[in-house]
Design an enzyme around this catalytic site. Structure first.
Site, short mmCIF file in Angstrom:
data_model
loop_
_atom_site.label_atom_id
_atom_site.label_comp_id
_atom_site.label_asym_id
_atom_site.label_seq_id
_atom_site.Cartn_x
_atom_site.Cartn_y
_atom_site.Cartn_z
N THR A 161 -7.91 -22.38 -79.52
CA THR A 161 -7.62 -21.36 -78.53
C THR A 161 -8.45 -20.13 -78.85
OG1 THR A 161 -5.84 -20.06 -77.51
CG2 THR A 161 -5.63 -20.48 -79.84
N GLU B 106 -0.31 -22.14 -79.32
CA GLU B 106 0.31 -22.12 -80.64
C GLU B 106 1.77 -22.56 -80.62
OE1 GLU B 106 -1.63 -19.80 -79.37
OE2 GLU B 106 -2.80 -18.71 -80.87
N LYS C 278 -7.60 -13.42 -68.89
CA LYS C 278 -7.36 -14.82 -68.55
C LYS C 278 -7.71 -15.06 -67.08
CE LYS C 278 -4.38 -18.40 -70.18
NZ LYS C 278 -3.06 -18.89 -70.52
N TRP D 139 -9.52 -18.35 -71.13
CA TRP D 139 -9.67 -17.07 -71.81
C TRP D 139 -11.11 -16.54 -71.85
CZ3 TRP D 139 -5.50 -14.49 -72.33
CH2 TRP D 139 -4.29 -15.10 -72.69
P1 AMP Z 1 -2.78 -20.37 -73.91
O1 AMP Z 1 -2.65 -20.41 -75.37
O2 AMP Z 1 -4.19 -20.50 -73.43
O3 AMP Z 1 -1.84 -21.33 -73.25
O4 AMP Z 1 -2.35 -18.93 -73.43
C1 AMP Z 1 -1.10 -18.38 -73.74
C2 AMP Z 1 -0.98 -17.01 -73.14
O5 AMP Z 1 -1.11 -17.10 -71.70
C3 AMP Z 1 0.32 -16.31 -73.37
O6 AMP Z 1 0.37 -15.68 -74.63
C4 AMP Z 1 0.35 -15.32 -72.22
O7 AMP Z 1 -0.47 -14.21 -72.49
C5 AMP Z 1 -0.29 -16.11 -71.10
N1 AMP Z 1 0.74 -16.79 -70.29
C6 AMP Z 1 1.10 -18.08 -70.35
N2 AMP Z 1 2.06 -18.35 -69.44
C7 AMP Z 1 2.32 -17.20 -68.79
C8 AMP Z 1 3.23 -16.81 -67.74
N3 AMP Z 1 4.04 -17.67 -67.16
N4 AMP Z 1 3.21 -15.52 -67.36
C9 AMP Z 1 2.38 -14.62 -67.93
N5 AMP Z 1 1.51 -14.92 -68.90
C10 AMP Z 1 1.47 -16.19 -69.34
#
Ligand code: AMP
Length: 544
Positions: free
Chosen positions: A185, A329, A440, A445
């Site tokens: 990630t 994570e 994002k 990302w």
């Molecule tokens: P990832 O590790 O790429 O799945 O990204 C995780 C991050 O995405 C989280 O720490 C949040 O910042 C963002 N995120 C994931 N789901 C949501 C959601 N439903 N609403 C707002 N932010 C989210």
């Protein structure tokens, strides 16, 4: 006194063996890169997984070896999940949307022994081959008839590997904490960081979501993971799906609205999972067709905040929305918006208020919010602080990365998510902001700091900050806010040229906004919070 019960290790291979016994007619249905729809039952899948596992052992793959995948959602990718972990090796799913620089970094950092690649991504690997580990074995995920001409040295054919291998396997009995999967990630700066899942964490996570997301997990239902298998285990569906007797519909490369509509309609998909950007495409197609796809009744939206208008649009067509929050994570699901049954007769607006939050924690995940000094804040719906989590499917550190590991957990052993949130008295989580310096876009990302550092190389930029601005399709898009020097100002095209060496095209900023100065914090850093506020009226070039 200890309980007097057996201890059997939680192993991923047991999920598929169980599904093959218990749900012999449930299927993996795949829209293939070859262009057709392919179907196989769990018993057939189990047979092929055993063949693949034998083939991997013949190729010399040992416990702990990393085996990479660069592939769309399809049955062969699913088979790799089970065969690689089944023999105690680690399935390293690579995100093909990463920049070339990141791709090269993670294959080397993971020290992958083999890489399985869909025909689509063969050119991508060919272009970087000279920067990848020397002994890397390439396997192209197709049959002999569809093998492309390739410069990948010694490339093998997936279906050839399986031929003649035994269809049964005595899966090794190893410790349930054995590593099973690896997913990188983005870090806020520098290189991506690897979350290393274990058999135990993946099996527990599957059980956790299967009990919480009851709407999806009913035997015989068809579920479509639009979320890629290279994104945190497709949110756990490849494990929880077979456990619960679902048929999984794999969409392959075509993720646009019309293609998804057609596939869902043909296959009578009940539940579909993915990021908001994908659902915008599907909603547009639903509008175009004047109806929803056959059988569609449930959607799980996560990865970014689901807009209220999107939730409302689905709910009004009797598609129940589960808004989920989680992280790579966390394997990844942390919270989910299934509403309690006592809200069934609430008016839509009141239900939408709750559905718009990120929902409540799933069993096995604990949440806390803390202030700047690490002091716990109350769950009163008002206090806003950084969100920390704890649980059996949460990372305890990063793969081969002491620096990132040292920063991951607080003194009490909780993992810092980098999200800023409030939690109300009933446990509903609302993500309010992001403490981590990342943007994002469409579920992927972009590191603001890396963009800033690269842009600073231009002589016309004295200082700059990359921020995400709202975008109707991609949720967020990066723009660069820059303070000029006396030199002639860089144009957007020139900036793209400068940055394209280090970034994928979709990661490049959409605009440069020139300002006299940037707002600073007391500690002399650019205040992104104040900058976002100052640019609240900014309109993205595509939005008028
Ligand atoms: P990832 O590790 O790429 O799945 O990204 C995780 C991050 O995405 C989280 O720490 C949040 O910042 C963002 N995120 C994931 N789901 C949501 C959601 N439903 N609403 C707002 N932010 C989210």
């Amino acid at each position: 006194m200890l309980g007097k019960m057996m201890h059997r290790p939680l192993r991923i291979s047991d999920i598929l063996e169980f599904a093959a016994d218990a749900f012999p007619t449930a299927e993996i249905i795949s829209a293939r890169t070859e262009g057709d729809i392919h179907r196989q039952t769990y018993p057939e899948t189990r047979d092929r997984v055993c063949q693949l596992a034998h083939a991997l052992q013949k190729l010399g793959v040992e416990m702990g070896d990393r085996v990479a995948t660069l592939a769309w959602n399809g049955y062969r990718h699913f088979e790799l999940y089970y065969a690689v972990s089944g023999i105690g090796a680690v399935c390293h799913t690579i995100n093909p949307r990463l920049s070339v620089e990141q791709l090269i970094y993670i294959v080397n950092h993971a020290d992958d022994r083999l890489i399985f690649v869909d025909t689509t991504f063969v050119p991508l690997l060919e272009a970087v081959q000279e920067h990848l580990p020397k002994g890397l074995t390439y396997v192209i995920m197709t049959d002999r008839d569809h093998m492309p001409a390739t410069s990948l040295v010694g490339a093998l054919c997936y279906e050839d590997l399986l031929k003649g291998q035994p269809q049964r396997m005595d899966w090794r009995d190893f410790d349930e904490n054995t590593a099973a999967g690896l997913c990188y990630t983005s870090g806020t700066t520098g290189h991506p960081k690897g979350a290393l899942y274990s058999h135990r964490s993946n099996v527990l996570h599957a059980m956790m979501i299967a009990v919480t997301l009851g709407n999806t997990f009913r035997e015989g239902q068809k579920v479509l993971p639009v979320v890629p298998l290279f994104h945190v285990n497709a949110w756990g569906l490849p494990y929880a799906g077979p456990m619960a007797g679902l048929s999984l519909v794999m969409p392959g490369p075509a993720l646009d609205g019309p293609s998804l509509f057609k596939l869902m309609d043909q296959e009578n998909v009940y539940s579909a999972w993915g990021v908001p950007t994908v659902w915008l495409g599907l909603l547009a197609e639903i509008k175009e067709q004047g109806r929803k796809p056959n059988g569609f009744g449930d959607v799980v939206i996560g990865g970014s905040a689901a807009p209220r208008s999107m939730i409302e649009a689905f709910e009004k067509m009797d598609v129940s929305v589960g808004h989920a929050w989680g992280m790579t994570e966390m394997s990844p699901v942390g919270t989910h918006g299934t509403l309690p049954s006592f809200t069934n007769d609430w008016p839509l607006e009141k239900r939408l208020d709750l559905k718009q939050t990120q929902g409540r924690r799933v069993f096995g995940v604990e949440l806390k919010i803390v202030d700047d000094d690490g002091e716990r804040l109350p769950n009163d719906g008002k206090a806003v602080g950084e969100l920390f989590v704890r649980g059996n499917a949460v990372v305890a550190g990063y793969y081969n990365n002491d620096e990132a590991t040292a920063e991951a957990l607080d003194e009490e052993g909780w993992f810092g998510t980098g999200d800023v949130a409030s939690i109300d008295k009933d446990g509903y989580l609302t993500i309010q902001d992001r403490a981590k310096d990342l943007i994002k876009s469409g579920g992927e990302w972009i590191s603001s700091i890396d963009l800033e550092n690269a842009a600073m190389a231009h002589p016309s930029i004295a200082n700059c900050a990359a921020i995400g601005v709202p975008h109707p399709k991609w949720d967020e898009r990066p723009i660069l806010v820059a303070v000029p020097t006396d030199s002639e100002r860089v144009t957007l095209e020139e900036l793209h040229e400068l940055l394209s060496e280090h970034f994928a095209k979709w990661q490049l900023p959409d605009d440069i906004v020139w300002v006299d100065e940037l707002p600073m914090t007391a500690t002399g850093k650019v205040s992104k919070l104040n900058l976002r506020k100052a640019l609240a009226d900014y309109k993205h070039p595509e939005v008028h």
